[in-house]
Design an enzyme around this catalytic site. Structure first.
Site, PDB file in Angstrom:
ATOM      1  N   LEU A 349      44.872  58.157  15.925  1.00  0.00           N
ATOM      2  CA  LEU A 349      44.319  57.855  17.242  1.00  0.00           C
ATOM      3  C   LEU A 349      43.613  59.059  17.840  1.00  0.00           C
ATOM      4  O   LEU A 349      42.646  58.904  18.568  1.00  0.00           O
ATOM      5  CB  LEU A 349      45.430  57.408  18.190  1.00  0.00           C
ATOM      6  CG  LEU A 349      46.073  56.051  17.887  1.00  0.00           C
ATOM      7  CD1 LEU A 349      47.209  55.785  18.853  1.00  0.00           C
ATOM      8  CD2 LEU A 349      45.037  54.946  17.993  1.00  0.00           C
ATOM      9  N   GLY A 350      44.105  60.223  17.542  1.00  0.00           N
ATOM     10  CA  GLY A 350      43.450  61.399  18.106  1.00  0.00           C
ATOM     11  C   GLY A 350      44.359  62.610  18.086  1.00  0.00           C
ATOM     12  O   GLY A 350      45.502  62.543  17.658  1.00  0.00           O
ATOM     13  N   GLY A 353      47.351  67.397  23.053  1.00  0.00           N
ATOM     14  CA  GLY A 353      47.591  68.782  23.407  1.00  0.00           C
ATOM     15  C   GLY A 353      48.295  69.565  22.316  1.00  0.00           C
ATOM     16  O   GLY A 353      47.916  70.674  21.984  1.00  0.00           O
ATOM     17  N   GLY A 355      49.600  68.026  19.205  1.00  0.00           N
ATOM     18  CA  GLY A 355      49.726  67.429  17.887  1.00  0.00           C
ATOM     19  C   GLY A 355      48.830  66.214  17.732  1.00  0.00           C
ATOM     20  O   GLY A 355      48.014  65.901  18.595  1.00  0.00           O
ATOM     21  N   VAL A 357      48.207  62.129  17.087  1.00  0.00           N
ATOM     22  CA  VAL A 357      48.812  60.860  17.485  1.00  0.00           C
ATOM     23  C   VAL A 357      48.361  59.770  16.530  1.00  0.00           C
ATOM     24  O   VAL A 357      47.182  59.672  16.189  1.00  0.00           O
ATOM     25  CB  VAL A 357      48.426  60.488  18.927  1.00  0.00           C
ATOM     26  CG1 VAL A 357      49.209  59.263  19.365  1.00  0.00           C
ATOM     27  CG2 VAL A 357      48.707  61.640  19.858  1.00  0.00           C
ATOM     28  N   ASP A 467      51.686  68.531  33.225  1.00  0.00           N
ATOM     29  CA  ASP A 467      50.379  68.443  32.567  1.00  0.00           C
ATOM     30  C   ASP A 467      49.652  67.164  32.959  1.00  0.00           C
ATOM     31  O   ASP A 467      49.252  66.368  32.107  1.00  0.00           O
ATOM     32  CB  ASP A 467      50.552  68.537  31.045  1.00  0.00           C
ATOM     33  CG  ASP A 467      49.279  69.035  30.362  1.00  0.00           C
ATOM     34  OD1 ASP A 467      48.324  69.402  31.079  1.00  0.00           O
ATOM     35  OD2 ASP A 467      49.250  69.044  29.117  1.00  0.00           O
TER      36      ASP A 467
END
Ligand SMILES: *[C@@H]1O[C@H](CO)[C@@H](O)[C@H](O)[C@H]1NC(C)=O
Ligand SMILES: *[C@@H]1O[C@H](CO)[C@@H](O)[C@H](O)[C@H]1NC(C)=O
Ligand SMILES: *[C@@H]1O[C@H](CO)[C@@H](O)[C@H](O)[C@H]1NC(C)=O
Ligand SMILES: *[C@@H]1O[C@H](CO)[C@@H](O)[C@H](O)[C@H]1NC(C)=O
Ligand SMILES: *[C@@H]1O[C@H](CO)[C@@H](O)[C@H](O)[C@H]1NC(C)=O
Ligand SMILES: CC(=O)N[C@H]1CO[C@H](CO)[C@@H](O)[C@@H]1O
Length: 698
Positions: A349-350, A353, A355, A357, A467
């Protein structure tokens, strides 16, 4: 009395006539249960009438003779014909042997003969001398070079010796096909044998069971003088067979014999007993076989071991005793590996920050997002896992539901619900995606505010997110905003050296006092303020490519307000469908929250009330001190350490793309050495006002 004597003499006379008649005409047996045979050695008649000469035990011999001898008349030429059906049945997996012979002898006592290669016919002393008075047709299934055997499948004519006077490989002349066909003696198949002797010529023929007697004999041996061999006036006929270390079942099924070829009775094959199927022996396998089996077993075991080892390594996890209490929240690495199809490209998925996903499907088609985080230490892991697991108790409709975790060497996995519409920033900053309307944005802002209020006030403990930004806000299927990415900042702390601690956040969202005072609910409010401006203006907090006055969002919004054209900075893509008062209110609230004076910022509870218009905004202007300022971050190592001690929580990043826009900062302090502290991450968005990112420690 006389009558009785007469009767007896008549009976015995009849018996004699009968016997002599039988002698004259010969006999035929289909099976031997009614026969007049003398047996010795291993020979016996089985229940179905089969004559079994050897039973596949080692070093056996068996003899079967037709009991009454034929009396020879020297004045008449000697002749005979015989036809028998036999079967030499090997035991599966064992060497077969030694063979069977049709015997014509002056004696029916061959008990002093020897088994094995002597076939139960001779012994060392009797093999050779003419005093043996023995003639045989051998079906030899073992190659014995000392007797000049040709092979292990031959027929031979033996006169007083196993050195055959004539021999041939077992075969028959097929009258149908007009050629010789070989026969395997040692097989389960029954075999027909004919032996004809007349005028010193002896013919031997073989054929398979349902084949007529071949027109050409296999062996035709001339000048065999049987009268010479059988010098006594009696002739016994019968069979002999033996085994050695090679063993077979050797049977005779039927037998016809006559003193003349013409009077030989036919054997009716349909009346013959059946040959039993040999049972496979469970005897000790030979040494090479054992060695081979052992080798195979070792190979199979090592292959299996290798596969298991590979599997173990592939799915190896790190699990410690203290983790038992969290067992219910732990996923096996294997299940995550399967769910994400081996963390393959398809489910990627991407990069968030900390790691990567991945999307995955657990059993019962539960869709999950799995964040895979690399770390380099186990220190603080217990506390971290405890915090992570406690996140499961956080339940709010605007939080991404967290399911559990898994870990293995150097890797940590966070499992949460999959959010089908991805992260907010992907929609906000991607021109190809449909514009999010103002009312949708307000719903999202209210939702996130409510979630933060829950974390700050309503949850059992004060929970800091640390965050907050558009890429950490996920959108569910109904386009509600859901706050995600818990625990990451803490995670970073725990993963690093104990003597080093870090303040973590994203440039542009970090309150200036964060480094000096540490994270607090107020630093979360600051980040939320920037986030509000971001959503309303449809741009990132810091945009280095823009004109200098627009680069910093907070400053730019304040600037617009000063010019009395606050709406200029709103997202141009919003079009006309928005409420100007509401946009202005949200922009002002965003400025108030991102004030550099922490005390000026409202609490999240107040923010929720302002957003819901339950409370009017306090009085302040763009000129109020603290509003619209962008202060450089100043680091104080001691306070940084203090901040790390507070129980805080941030989140599970499920940002499916565009992690690039936000530059993650992690400021590390090596407090033992008191050396210069330097920003570790790419601060490529630094502007002149925030340049000094290399900071001195106390
Ligand atoms: C061989 O057989 C004969 C009788 O057929 C017997 O007298 C003799 O002792 C036997 N010899 C051996 C070595 O068994
Ligand atoms: C032996 O076979 C030959 C043909 O090969 C035949 O002429 C002869 O009559 C046969 N003798 C006996 C006794 O069957
Ligand atoms: C068939 O076998 C017999 C006996 O072994 C032999 O004499 C003859 O030549 C063979 N015939 C053929 C065609 O091989
Ligand atoms: C066989 O041998 C006997 C004497 O040993 C002799 O009288 C007879 O003629 C021989 N028969 C043949 C067919 O050679
Ligand atoms: C993210 O940044 C990397 C280099 O830091 C770059 O190669 C990549 O293309 C960027 N991705 C996006 C989506 O901007
Ligand atoms: C704008 C957008 O992508 N909306 C989607 C959000 O997710 C639901 C369910 O997957 C879709 O039906 C929407 O189209």
């Amino acid at each position: 009395m006389g009558h009785v004597l007469l009767l007896i003499s008549v009976i015995s006379c009849l018996h004699l006539i009968c016997l002599s008649n039988q002698q004259k005409t010969g006999f035929v047996f289909h099976g031997f249960d009614q026969s007049d045979l003398s047996l010795d050695g291993s020979a016996r008649i089985l229940r179905n009438g089969l004559l079994q000469l050897t039973n596949a035990s080692q070093h056996q011999m068996g003899h079967a003779f037709f009991k009454p001898p034929f009396v020879l008349d020297p004045s008449e030429p000697l002749s005979f014909s015989t036809h028998f059906v036999c079967a030499l049945v090997p035991k599966p997996g064992v060497d077969g042997g030694h063979g069977l012979a049709f015997v014509v002898s002056s004696s029916s006592d061959l008990t002093h003969a020897e088994p094995t290669r002597y076939l139960g016919l001779f012994n060392v002393t009797t093999n050779g001398p003419s005093s043996s008075h023995l003639f045989a047709v051998e079906l030899d299934t073992v190659f014995s070079p000392e007797f000049d055997d040709i092979d292990n499948n031959h027929v031979g004519i033996d006169v007083n010796s196993l050195m055959s006077v004539a021999y041939a490989r077992a075969s028959y002349f097929s009258d149908v096909e007009g050629k010789n066909k070989s026969i395997k003696l040692l097989s389960r198949n029954a075999l027909q044998v004919w032996v004809d002797y007349e005028g010193a010529v002896l013919n031997v023929s073989l054929a398979p069971l349902h084949v007529q007697k071949p027109s050409r004999p296999l062996i035709s041996a001339a000048s065999i003088n049987l009268s010479d061999i059988l010098s006594s006036r009696r002739m016994f006929v019968g069979f002999s067979a033996s085994t050695g270390t090679s063993i077979s079942y050797q049977y005779v099924l039927g037998w016809s014999f006559s003193r003349s070829r013409e009077s030989l009775q036919e054997i009716d094959i349909s009346k013959l007993p059946r040959v039993p199927r040999p049972k496979a022996e469970h005897k000790k396998p030979s040494l090479p076989l054992v060695v081979l089996l052992v080798l195979l077993a070792i190979m199979a075991l090592s292959a299996l071991g290798g596969a298991l080892f590979y599997r173990r390594r592939k799915y190896a996890e790190v699990s410690e005793d203290w983790e038992k209490e969290f067992g219910a929240h732990r996923f096996s690495y294997k299940s995550l590996y399967k769910a994400t199809k081996g963390f393959g490209k398809d489910g990627f998925l991407g990069r968030g920050g900390f790691g990567e996903v991945y999307r995955g499907t657990l059993p019962l088609s539960r869709e999950v997002a799995v964040k895979r985080v690399c770390h380099n230490g186990e220190e603080g892991m217990k506390q971290f896992v405890a915090e992570i697991v406690s996140m499961k108790s956080l339940k709010h409709r605007n939080l991404v539901p967290f399911f559990g975790y898994s870990r293995r060497k150097g890797e940590f996995f966070l499992v949460s619900e999959f959010m089908p519409n991805g992260s907010l920033d992907a929609h906000l900053f991607d021109d190809r995606k449909p514009v999010i309307s103002w009312s949708q944005r307000v719903v999202i802002l209210k939702g996130i505010a409510s979630a933060l209020n829950y974390l700050h006030i309503e949850a059992d403990q004060v929970v800091l997110h640390r965050d907050i930004k558009a890429s950490n806000v996920m959108l569910d299927s109904e386009f509600n905003g859901r706050l995600g990415d818990f625990g990451m900042a803490r995670f970073h702390d725990h993963g690093s050296n104990a003597a080093t601690t870090a303040a973590v956040g994203t440039v542009g969202y970090m309150a200036p006092e964060l480094i000096t005072m540490g994270a607090s609910t107020r630093t979360d409010v600051y980040a939320f303020g920037v986030f509000m401006l971001e959503v309303t203006c449809g741009r990132r907090p810091v945009e280095p490519e823009m004109q200098p006055e627009k680069q910093q969002l907070v400053k730019w919004v304040c600037e617009c307000w000063k010019r009395a054209s606050l709406l200029d900075c709103k997202d141009p893509r919003l079009g006309e469908e928005f409420s100007p008062e509401e946009v202005e209110m949200v922009l002002k609230l965003g400025l108030l929250c991102s004030s550099i004076v922490p005390e000026m910022r409202p609490t999240m509870e107040q923010v929720v009330q302002y957003l819901n218009r339950n409370l009017p905004l306090p009085d302040f202007s763009p000129y109020t001190p603290g509003i619209g300022a962008f202060a450089p971050v100043v680091v104080d190592a001691a306070s940084l350490l203090a901040s790390s001690a507070s129980w805080s929580l941030s989140a599970l990043s499920i940002s499916p793309s565009s992690a690039n826009n936000s530059s993650h900062v992690s400021l590390s302090v090596n407090h033992l050495q008191g050396q210069r502290l330097e920003s570790m991450s790419s601060l490529n968005h630094t502007t002149e006002s925030e340049k000094p990112q290399s900071l001195s420690t106390g």
